[in-house]
Scaffold this active site. Sequence first.
Site, PDB file in Angstrom:
ATOM      1  CE  LYS A 134      -4.504   0.784   0.076  1.00 58.48           C
ATOM      2  NZ  LYS A 134      -5.492   0.017  -0.698  1.00 58.48           N
ATOM      3  CG  ASP A 150      -7.181   3.374  -1.512  1.00 55.68           C
ATOM      4  OD1 ASP A 150      -7.340   4.171  -0.576  1.00 55.68           O
ATOM      5  OD2 ASP A 150      -7.573   2.194  -1.475  1.00 55.68           O
TER       6      ASP A 150
END
Length: 436
Positions: A114, A154
């Site tokens: 991430k 995201d």
Amino acid sequence: MSNLAPEPEFQQAYNELVHSLEGSKLFLTSPDLKAALPVVSVPERVIQFRVTWEDDQGNFQVNRGYRVQFNSALGPYKGGLRFHPSVNLSILKFLGFEQIFKNALTGLNMGGGKGGSDFDPKGKSDNEIRRFCYAFMRELSKHIGQFTDVPAGDIGVGGREVGYLFGAYKSYRNQFEGVLTGKGITWGGSLIRPEATGYGLVYYVAHMISYSSGGKETFAGKRVAISGSGNVAQYAALKVLELGGRVISLSDSKGALVAIGEEGFNETDIELIAQLKLDRKYLTELHAAEDSFHTFLARDPVSEQEARALIGKGCKFLAEGSNMGSTQEAINVYEDDRRCRKADGLWYGPAKAANCGGVAVSGLEMAQNSQRVSWTSEQVDRELAGIMERCFWNCLNTAKEYYDIADGELPSLVAGANIAGYVKVVNAMKAQGDWW
């Protein structure tokens, strides 16, 4: 792990995993697997860097950039980039940690990672966002690639940002490759990617409904409350309607829209909400212009008190389309109700399983990029439905294998998801010499 105290989000994710593992038979039947826990809980690599860029007034700006490359035992690091002022290492470590096991549950060859920045795209011009993306990718491009790390979008990173990031990577590396997912359809993207998380969530819940009823029930006629009104919520709502369910509410940070009529929201309502969100407006504006809805204040994430209220109102199935949509206390309430009331209790579908459809189709985009082909929307949707079905049964059967299930009790899907993901990842790590 006392050193996790300053990282509350990561601490919750870690504690949830440990609770599932230690409460099961896993370490009794395979005691060696416990040695992997402190290893899998530490990222393989954390990259932190400064991002300097120029705003439209010619002023110098600086932000922090991150990429947490958590685990590559199953494949290249895979996980989104988030641009939001709240981004910090605790949040990214939590998301990257969850991503390891979520990706494992898809059955595809993807590791977990991430990244992102504390940059806030809200209120910025297209040129400012483009300049920031090029500055951000100037450093990130040194650490990613189609066989190394494949980021995606995201929060704060949509199609526009992915385009700028891909263009920057191509410029710096002089390579056109599948290094980002969520790309435009004409330059390597996949059909069904925008819909994937919402569709996958509904497919997962459909299996929950079918299993709990012995195959007798479907979404047809079910009343469905959806928290949120962004991309995931919109496509989940449309899929619910397609399967015969009735969507009775959608929400945002200002409150919730609740349909007054028995039929709930229709496709036209969802289109109105989608346009409202594209215009960066709140649901309160739609409520003011329409007479078929009323509002109430919403809270996020779901707390213990709200979990009890959901159960009190007769909620039978709850699945998360977002990450960490419920507090640990709320999850404990769900699980207690499932155990105490057995088939009549609330059945909880955890985020790492129920919302893995998005990253699953990102994995399918990677496959299409490698083959230099584009699949039809029907083919992608069929693959997505199959992945969600296999994910559900994997969670269910793993829970049955490692927990004693009472007669009439529904297995714990959160425990099953945690154990299934953990076993797959740490066995691959052991085979590769990461622990012994």
